[in-house]
Structure formats: structure tokens, C-alpha cells
Design a protein around this motif. Structure first.
Motif, PDB file in Angstrom:
ATOM      1  N   TYR A  54       0.433  -0.919   0.376  1.00 32.14           N
ATOM      2  CA  TYR A  54      -0.458  -0.184   0.166  1.00 32.14           C
ATOM      3  C   TYR A  54       0.556   0.662   0.208  1.00 32.14           C
ATOM      4  N   ASP A  68       1.354   3.207   2.027  1.00 30.61           N
ATOM      5  CA  ASP A  68       2.106   3.761   3.095  1.00 30.61           C
ATOM      6  C   ASP A  68       2.642   3.071   4.069  1.00 30.61           C
ATOM      7  N   ARG A  82       2.432  -0.753   4.433  1.00 33.78           N
ATOM      8  CA  ARG A  82       2.037  -2.104   4.005  1.00 33.78           C
ATOM      9  C   ARG A  82       2.046  -2.995   3.428  1.00 33.78           C
ATOM     10  N   PRO A  83       2.299  -4.457   3.365  1.00 32.65           N
ATOM     11  CA  PRO A  83       1.612  -5.610   2.673  1.00 32.65           C
ATOM     12  C   PRO A  83       0.063  -5.569   2.105  1.00 32.65           C
ATOM     13  N   ARG A  84       0.480  -5.433   0.974  1.00 32.42           N
ATOM     14  CA  ARG A  84      -1.112  -5.931   0.147  1.00 32.42           C
ATOM     15  C   ARG A  84      -0.971  -6.522  -0.119  1.00 32.42           C
ATOM     16  N   ASP A  85       0.134  -7.810  -0.818  1.00 33.90           N
ATOM     17  CA  ASP A  85      -0.384  -9.320  -1.216  1.00 33.90           C
ATOM     18  C   ASP A  85       0.960  -9.619  -2.014  1.00 33.90           C
ATOM     19  N   TRP A  86       1.168 -10.828  -1.776  1.00 31.73           N
ATOM     20  CA  TRP A  86       2.260 -11.229  -2.108  1.00 31.73           C
ATOM     21  C   TRP A  86       1.441 -12.422  -2.936  1.00 31.73           C
ATOM     22  N   VAL A 131      -2.226 -15.256  -0.961  1.00 32.99           N
ATOM     23  CA  VAL A 131      -2.069 -15.738   0.872  1.00 32.99           C
ATOM     24  C   VAL A 131      -4.153 -15.507   0.829  1.00 32.99           C
ATOM     25  N   ASN A 132      -4.620 -16.736   1.029  1.00 38.62           N
ATOM     26  CA  ASN A 132      -5.746 -16.856   1.154  1.00 38.62           C
ATOM     27  C   ASN A 132      -6.722 -17.172  -0.517  1.00 38.62           C
ATOM     28  N   ARG A 133      -5.179 -17.289  -1.341  1.00 38.90           N
ATOM     29  CA  ARG A 133      -5.605 -18.237  -2.306  1.00 38.90           C
ATOM     30  C   ARG A 133      -5.064 -19.560  -2.724  1.00 38.90           C
ATOM     31  N   PRO A 134      -4.656 -20.350  -2.170  1.00 38.74           N
ATOM     32  CA  PRO A 134      -4.030 -21.479  -2.250  1.00 38.74           C
ATOM     33  C   PRO A 134      -3.552 -22.066  -3.634  1.00 38.74           C
ATOM     34  N   ARG A 140      -5.014 -25.566  -5.319  1.00 38.05           N
ATOM     35  CA  ARG A 140      -5.866 -27.044  -4.830  1.00 38.05           C
ATOM     36  C   ARG A 140      -5.201 -27.724  -6.072  1.00 38.05           C
ATOM     37  N   LYS A 179      -2.126 -29.262  -1.106  1.00 38.15           N
ATOM     38  CA  LYS A 179      -2.583 -27.894  -1.484  1.00 38.15           C
ATOM     39  C   LYS A 179      -1.321 -27.000  -1.262  1.00 38.15           C
ATOM     40  N   TYR A 191       0.284 -23.379  -0.513  1.00 38.47           N
ATOM     41  CA  TYR A 191      -0.060 -21.747   0.604  1.00 38.47           C
ATOM     42  C   TYR A 191       1.060 -21.418  -0.298  1.00 38.47           C
ATOM     43  N   LYS A 242       4.142 -22.633   1.398  1.00 46.53           N
ATOM     44  CA  LYS A 242       3.681 -24.286   1.970  1.00 46.53           C
ATOM     45  C   LYS A 242       2.798 -24.881   1.262  1.00 46.53           C
TER      46      LYS A 242
END
Lengths: 268, 311
Positions: B151, B153, B155-159, B180-183, B185, B190, B192, B276
Motif C-alpha cells: 500500500y 503507506d 504496509r503489505p498488500r499482497d504476495w 495469501v487466502n488463495r492457495p 488446490r 495444497k 499456500y 507451504k
């Protein structure tokens, strides 16, 4: 330091809730059995202002704004006011004036805590781990469920405080039906969607961090509460005690764990 | 046998077990979990420390103290569930399947948790752009691209790790963005987004002209010293020289300067993504269990509302 929109809404809502509380108290002092005709509209207006604050924040961060402690508290207070309003509208006289008053006081307390300088109020987009609609379901449903626990909690305290048989019966019934509505919503939100979110974000359903454990502890208590209803001799007193303990644990899960125990839920 | 059945079908037993699990779990959150025994002896009075380590309170949720009540709860719940279903068939009572669904869901959940507890495996690995890795079950992953968004400022927005996935040389995904939140499958596995790091490399040439790549975190021996390459800082390679276990000095070297027996040819760094891989035989049963519990709660609620209206 300027106030942002949601803070102004929270201040206005706070004022409305105080007004509602005073009105309810005035009526209670005159007659303990009659609901006042206005305060629930004040509660509805307060809920609308608080939820408007959340909507405005959501538009600014382009995500549902329930991703930090301030937003959670504002949402919780707003939903509580809304639930009290709906109870008054749909349950009418079954909602006792004192229960409504107690709920209003708790909603006020939540807003008072939200105003604490220790709780940051900046509008910030969520970090990657929080960018999940499972999280949104997890947080919102948990608090909606917990708002019903507030109704049950107040009714249970009044039940233990005594009164005639008919009144106690009413309170017992109110306490049970409130948990009856809140429990499935809380279970789905706090435990089921929480687990699904953890699975999506970290690849594990459950990691026994203190907040998770305390949410489970809360759930165990309310599960025990519901099962006391099946055993005649355990109804009433034990149910009321469990409802009070359950709500105390709900609050501890929300606040106590953050400040006294450490874990994954460091953000709220 | 009858007495045992009656014992386990009791709702009172369920309430007692629920409250027992509550009390035990509360104690478990007060004691930090998963520490070495020494930790408890250092932080608690000797008797309490002996109690914590002896009873398994240091890893409570794997200890018998937790598992035995869980087992009793499982039996209690199973007997109650069967008893309710059988009783209903006999009496032809009104059909109330909501609570049964919740109960069956919880039983499946406990079984699923057991699968997870005994069979779940996970491993973290780091990949740079173009790197490949062989994973269990014949999977092969290649990192096509990796980006880190912030972002304004900071802060992390996404990897985002974009990967190609193959299994036994068959292409499964030509380009999939793991976030993150979208592994990712895959069947039985899975992947991550888990972490990230920067890897610095010093390309070294020895006296015979041989080239050797040294990554940050690695070291080499030189005469009486060990030279530890800690990374690149401000365009210079930073080495720590250790003599035995004693830190001797920090050395900073730019490209083309000598270090020990080598000359630095080139310094470079690249970003690595930490992924992971998780294999969890409990995944399907737990998912089914959660669906059953949710459906059961919804059904109970609807039925109760209907009953209320009818009465």
C-alpha cells in the motif's frame, strides 16, 4: 487531530444511546412493566449511524470494514442496538424493559471502549491475511450471534435477581430463545467460518491458539446451556448461570485474550 | 452392558463432559503451550512445573488429560445420536433431524481431526523466478513470477507467486497465481503463500580460476577462521570472520576485491517466495463435518421456529 466520518457517527450514536438509556430508566422508575414508546427508535437510529460508519469505511478501503478492533466494536455495538430494536418490534411485551435497558447499557459500553485512545481508528486497508470473505463471514456472524447472547445475559441476571414466578418464567424463556437464535449464528461464524478461513489462509483448520481455544470454550458453555434445557431439574438456575458465564467468556475471548494472552489473532 | 449404555446416553453426562472440557481448556490457555520442560521449571515453582510437564499440560491438546474426556465425549455423543434415531423410529415421533445432523457432524469432525492429527504433513520451501521443485505424489512446481505489492503507506498488500504445476509431466496449471487466502488446490496437496525472503549471492573465483556461488547464510573455512557471508549491504558483501566460537571482525568487500582465498566476481540478489505444501488426509472429512454441522444448525433453527408458530 481530525475525526473521521465513522468516529463522528459513533459519537452521534453514543449520544442517541445515552438518550435512549435515560428514557428507559425514567420509564423503569415509574413503572417496571411498561416499555417506553420511543427509545427503540433511538436504538434503531444509533444502529443506522454506526452501520453507516462501517459502510463508509468499507467504501474507502474497498473491503468490508470489519478488519480491526475499532471496526469490530462499532459493528458489535451497532448490531446489538439493532437486535434490541428488532426484539422490541417483533417480541413486543415479551422483551422486558429492564432487558432492553441492560442491552442498551452494554451497547454503550462497547462504544465507550471503542473510543479508547488505545484503539487505533485510522482507516486502513487490510493486510493480505485478512483479505478474505470467509473472514468477513467469520467476524460479522460471530458478533451477530454474540448480540443475542447479550439479551440472554441480561435476562439471566434478572432471573437470578428474583421476582415473581411469572416474571422469572418470562426471563427464562427470553434467555433461552435468545441463545436459541444466537447459538447457530455464533457457531457458524466463530467456529465454522473461522476454521474455513484458517484453512484458506494457512492450510490448517485449527491451531489451538488462545483465541480459538477461548471461542471453543465459549461454545462449550453455550452448548452445555442448551442441553440443560433438556433436563428438567437443571433448567432455570443452572441455565441462567451458564448464560452469564457464557457471556463473560464471550467478552474475555474478544478482549481478554488480546491483552492477556498472545496468539494469531493479534489484529482483533 | 445395559448400565453402560444408560450411562453413555445420559444428557447429564454430556453436560458434565462439556463443563469438564471447558475447565481443562481454560487451564491450558493459562499455561504457554509447546515449550521445553526447562521453560516450565524456570518460570514456575518446582511442584507446579513437575505437574505441568508430568500431566502433559505443556502440550495439553495432545495429552491424555484432553484426549480421554474427548473420547468419553465421542462415545457419549455417538450413543445419544443412535439412541435418538432409534427412539424416534420406535415412537414415530415428529421428525427432528436438525440436532441429529449437528451430532453426526461433530462425530465426523472428531474422526476427521484424528486423521489430521496422525496424517497431516507440511513443508515450506523457497523458490526464485524460474526455479522448480519436485513435490510428493509426482507433482512438480515451477515459479514463473513473484511480486510483492505494498500500500502507499508501506504496509503489505499482497504476495503473489505465479506458478506452473505439472504432475508426472502432464500440465495441470499453465499459470496459477498463489496468494495469501488463495492457495493452489491440487488433488491431495495444497500449496499456500507462506513467506518471502531475499537471497544474496556472491560469485567467487578461486586462485585456479574456478567459479563458486556463495549464498547468504553460508560460510567457508579460511586458514584458522570461518568466514560467514551474512548478505549484501549498500552494494558490498558483508562477511563475519569467526575464530572458533569467537567473533573476530566484520569485513566489507565490493566486487573485484579479495576475500580469503577468493576474489569476488559479482554480487547479486533476488527475491524468493516461501510456499507451504500441505497434505491433509483429514481435509475432506472435516469439510463434510462442518457442512453437516452448519446444515444441522440451520435445520434445527427452522424447525424450532415452525414449532413456535404452531404452538
Amino acid at each position: 487531530m481530525g475525526y473521521n466520518f465513522s468516529q463522528i457517527m459513533a459519537v452521534l450514536a453514543f449520544a442517541l444511546l445515552v438518550l435512549a438509556g435515560i428514557l428507559q430508566a425514567a420509564y423503569l422508575l415509574r413503572n417496571r412493566r411498561v416499555l417506553d414508546p420511543v427509545s427503540h427508535w433511538l436504538l434503531a437510529a444509533a444502529a443506522a449511524l454506526l452501520l453507516a460508519g462501517i459502510v463508509e469505511r468499507s467504501l474507502r478501503i474497498r473491503f468490508v470494514a470489519v478488519t480491526n478492533t475499532f471496526e469490530s466494536l462499532v459493528f458489535f455495538a451497532g448490531v446489538t442496538a439493532l437486535v434490541l430494536f428488532l426484539y422490541r418490534l417483533l417480541a413486543g411485551e415479551r422483551l422486558l424493559p429492564l432487558v432492553s435497558f441492560g442491552g442498551t447499557v452494554i451497547s454503550l459500553a462497547l462504544l465507550a471502549i471503542a473510543s479508547s485512545p488505545a484503539i487505533p481508528k485510522e482507516v486502513q486497508s487490510p493486510i493480505p491475511a485478512l483479505q478474505s470473505y470467509w473472514l468477513v463471514l467469520h467476524v460479522t456472524l460471530s458478533f451477530i450471534g454474540e448480540s443475542f447472547f447479550i439479551v440472554s445475559f441480561v435476562a439471566s441476571i434478572l432471573y437470578l435477581a428474583g421476582g415473581d414466578e411469572e416474571r422469572r418464567k418470562k426471563l427464562d424463556r427470553l434467555s433461552y430463545t435468545a441463545v436459541g437464535i444466537g447459538y447457530p449464528i455464533f457457531t457458524a461464524g466463530a467456529l465454522v467460518f473461522g476454521a474455513v478461513w484458517a484453512q484458506t489462509a494457512w492450510g490448517t483448520w485449527w491451531s489451538w491458539d488462545p483465541k480459538e481455544t477461548w471461542a471453543l470454550i465459549t461454545w462449550l458453555v453455550y452448548t452445555a446451556f442448551l442441553h440443560t434445557r433438556l433436563v428438567k431439574r437443571l433448567r432455570g438456575r443452572l441455565s441462567a448461570i451458564l448464560s452469564i458465564v457464557g457471556f463473560a467468556f464471550t467478552i474475555f475471548t474478544f478482549f481478554g485474550v488480546n491483552y492477556l494472552l498472545s496468539g494469531l489473532h493479534s489484529y482483533g | 452392558m445395559d448400565a453402560l449404555y444408560r450411562f453413555f446416553k445420559s444428557v447429564r453426562l454430556a453436560i458434565v463432559l462439556l463443563l469438564l472440557l471447558t475447565a481443562l481448556s481454560i487451564l491450558a490457555t493459562l499455561v504457554p503451550q509447546g515449550q521445553q520442560p526447562a521453560y516450565y521449571f524456570h518460570n514456575y515453582p518446582p511442584l507446579l512445573a513437575r505437574l505441568i510437564t508430568g500431566l502433559g499440560y505443556s502440550s495439553f491438546f495432545k495429552s491424555w488429560l484432553f484426549l480421554v474426556p474427548c473420547l468419553l465425549f465421542f462415545v457419549n455423543l455417538a450413543v445419544c445420536t443412535v439412541d435418538r434415531l432409534v427412539g424416534r423410529l420406535k415412537r414415530k415421533a415428529r421428525r427432528r433431524y436438525g440436532p441429529d445432523l449437528v451430532h453426526v457432524g461433530l462425530l465426523v469432525l472428531i474422526v476427521g481431526a484424528l486423521f489430521t492429527a496422525t496424517g497431516r504433513q507440511e513443508g515450506t520451501f523457497f523458490l526464485g523466478r524460474g526455479d522448480s521443485i519436485d513435490l510428493p505424489m509426482g507433482y512438480r512446481l515451477r515459479l514463473l513470477d513473484y511480486t510483492y505489492q505494498q500500500y502507499e503507506d508501506g504496509r503489505p498488500r499482497d504476495w503473489i507467486s505465479t506458478v506452473e504445476a505439472r504432475r508426472d509431466e502432464g500440465l495441470l496449471e499453465a499459470s496459477y497465481s498463489i496468494e495469501v487466502n488463495r492457495p493452489l488446490r491440487l488433488r491431495g496437496l495444497k500449496i499456500y503463500q507462506s513467506s518471502f525472503k531475499r537471497e544474496d549471492t556472491a560469485l567467487l573465483r578461486d586462485q585456479s580460476g574456478q567459479l563458486e556461488a556463495l549464498q547468504s547464510g553460508k560460510h567457508f573455512q579460511w586458514e584458522e577462521s570461518i568466514l560467514f557471508f551474512s548478505g549484501i549491504d549498500a552494494g558490498q558483501a558483508v562477511f563475519e570472520r569467526w575464530q572458533g566460537r569467537t567473533f573476530a571482525e566484520e569485513l566489507r568487500r565490493a566486487a573485484s576485491q579479495p576475500i580469503g582465498p577468493y576474489t569476488i566476481v559479482e554480487l547479486s540478489s533476488r527475491d524468493l517466495t516461501g510456499l507451504k505444501a500441505v497434505k491433509d488426509p483429514g481435509f475432506a472429512p472435516v469439510l463434510a463435518a462442518l457442512a453437516l454441522v452448519t446444515a444441522g444448525l440451520a435445520l434445527t433453527f427452522i424447525q424450532k421456529r415452525k414449532d413456535e408458530r404452531e404452538s
